[in-house]
Design a protein around this motif. Structure first.
Motif, PDB file in Angstrom:
ATOM      1  N   HIS A  81       7.079  34.136  -5.359  1.00  0.00           N
ATOM      2  CA  HIS A  81       6.066  33.421  -4.457  1.00  0.00           C
ATOM      3  C   HIS A  81       6.895  32.141  -4.231  1.00  0.00           C
ATOM      4  O   HIS A  81       7.142  31.267  -5.213  1.00  0.00           O
ATOM      5  CB  HIS A  81       4.703  33.174  -5.385  1.00  0.00           C
ATOM      6  N   LEU A 104       6.398  28.362  -2.204  1.00  0.00           N
ATOM      7  CA  LEU A 104       5.493  27.387  -1.531  1.00  0.00           C
ATOM      8  C   LEU A 104       6.330  26.385  -0.763  1.00  0.00           C
ATOM      9  O   LEU A 104       7.205  25.671  -1.170  1.00  0.00           O
ATOM     10  CB  LEU A 104       4.753  26.624  -2.422  1.00  0.00           C
ATOM     11  N   THR A 149       3.215  30.769   0.686  1.00  0.00           N
ATOM     12  CA  THR A 149       1.867  29.957   0.888  1.00  0.00           C
ATOM     13  C   THR A 149       2.473  28.574   1.667  1.00  0.00           C
ATOM     14  O   THR A 149       3.600  28.059   1.241  1.00  0.00           O
ATOM     15  CB  THR A 149       1.300  29.332  -0.292  1.00  0.00           C
ATOM     16  N   THR A 150       2.103  28.213   2.739  1.00  0.00           N
ATOM     17  CA  THR A 150       2.395  26.948   3.454  1.00  0.00           C
ATOM     18  C   THR A 150       1.420  25.772   3.505  1.00  0.00           C
ATOM     19  O   THR A 150       0.053  26.059   3.497  1.00  0.00           O
ATOM     20  CB  THR A 150       2.699  27.018   4.996  1.00  0.00           C
ATOM     21  N   ALA A 169       0.430  20.201  -1.569  1.00  0.00           N
ATOM     22  CA  ALA A 169       1.180  20.886  -2.515  1.00  0.00           C
ATOM     23  C   ALA A 169       0.770  20.770  -3.968  1.00  0.00           C
ATOM     24  O   ALA A 169       0.762  21.706  -4.614  1.00  0.00           O
ATOM     25  CB  ALA A 169       2.699  20.544  -2.365  1.00  0.00           C
ATOM     26  N   PHE A 202      -2.604  22.412  -4.663  1.00  0.00           N
ATOM     27  CA  PHE A 202      -2.159  23.655  -4.665  1.00  0.00           C
ATOM     28  C   PHE A 202      -1.730  24.269  -6.277  1.00  0.00           C
ATOM     29  O   PHE A 202      -2.157  25.351  -6.635  1.00  0.00           O
ATOM     30  CB  PHE A 202      -1.429  24.451  -3.634  1.00  0.00           C
ATOM     31  N   VAL A 223       3.881  30.041  -9.158  1.00  0.00           N
ATOM     32  CA  VAL A 223       4.916  29.602  -7.959  1.00  0.00           C
ATOM     33  C   VAL A 223       6.250  29.738  -8.237  1.00  0.00           C
ATOM     34  O   VAL A 223       6.570  29.127  -9.330  1.00  0.00           O
ATOM     35  CB  VAL A 223       4.568  28.268  -7.304  1.00  0.00           C
ATOM     36  N   ILE A 248       9.447  25.846  -4.679  1.00  0.00           N
ATOM     37  CA  ILE A 248       9.138  24.831  -3.696  1.00  0.00           C
ATOM     38  C   ILE A 248      10.249  24.676  -2.822  1.00  0.00           C
ATOM     39  O   ILE A 248      11.260  24.191  -3.240  1.00  0.00           O
ATOM     40  CB  ILE A 248       8.376  23.900  -4.437  1.00  0.00           C
TER      41      ILE A 248
END
Length: 215
Positions: A10, A12, A36-37, A44, A47, A70, A73
């Motif tokens: 995942h 980000l 995920t954006t 961020a 989230f 996550v 990043i």
């Protein structure tokens, strides 16, 4: 169904530019990553469940883990409000998030900026536009972080077991001495009683036989 069940990393992605967000999202999804954006550093952090003013107080689920995992990043450097560098610092200051790899993107090739981000803990610094070849360099960082988390979890479990074992060993000697002392005292009393009985027994039995006469 088999493919859907396979675990996916995942990512980000953080960028204030809608065009750049769509581009990085497409590249990541084409590489089979869950994406995920968000459009700012503060979103961020939100989230990730991290309080902006308190980097060591993340929101955690009842089992003690982050609610949303996550694995990496990737963030733009130049953003209004919180820059990518500021976001990087927040992540690395957090005891719960510092192991997440962070990659910085920028359309400007400024060596001092690149060096500053790498010194602060960034894994990579990509120049925009990001290419598929850049995306392929992300997986080793995520694999390394995942293995590190697994090793850390094993080490924490071992330390916990050792601590419990030490506590158990400390508590046992405290309860044993009184019991051992009581058993020793009882054993001594039994020995004394036995010795007395053995010492008195011949004196008590001899008169009975010596008093008998033969008719």
């Amino acid at each position: 169904m088999g493919m859907a069940a396979e675990p996916r990393f995942h990512v980000l992605a953080v960028d204030d530019s809608l065009i750049d967000r769509k581009l990085i999202e497409k590249l990541l999804k084409n590489s089979s990553y869950q994406v995920t954006t968000v459009d700012s550093g503060s979103k961020a952090l939100e989230f990730l469940g991290l309080h902006e003013n308190d980097p060591n107080t993340p929101f955690v689920s009842p089992n003690g883990h982050q609610e949303v995992e996550v694995n990496l990043i990737i963030t733009d450097y130049c953003m209004p409000g919180m820059t990518g560098y500021d976001l990087l610092k927040k992540i690395k200051e957090s005891s719960s998030l510092r192991n997440i790899p962070v990659v910085i993107m920028s359309s400007e090739n400024v060596p001092s900026r690149i060096n500053r981000c790498l010194e602060e803990g960034a894994e990579e610094f990509f120049l925009k536009p990001v290419q598929i070849a850049d995306v392929k360099r992300l997986k080793p960082h995520m694999m390394k972080a995942k293995n590190k988390d697994h090793e850390q979890e094993i080490q924490e479990n071992q330390e916990k077991q050792e601590a419990e074992s030490e506590e158990s060993e400390k508590s046992e000697p405290e309860s044993q001495p009184p019991q051992q002392q009581q058993q020793q005292q009882q054993s001594n009393n039994n020995n004394k009683r036995k010795a007395l009985e053995e010492g008195l027994s011949p004196d008590r039995t001899r008169p009975r036989y010596s008093g008998l006469t033969v008719v």
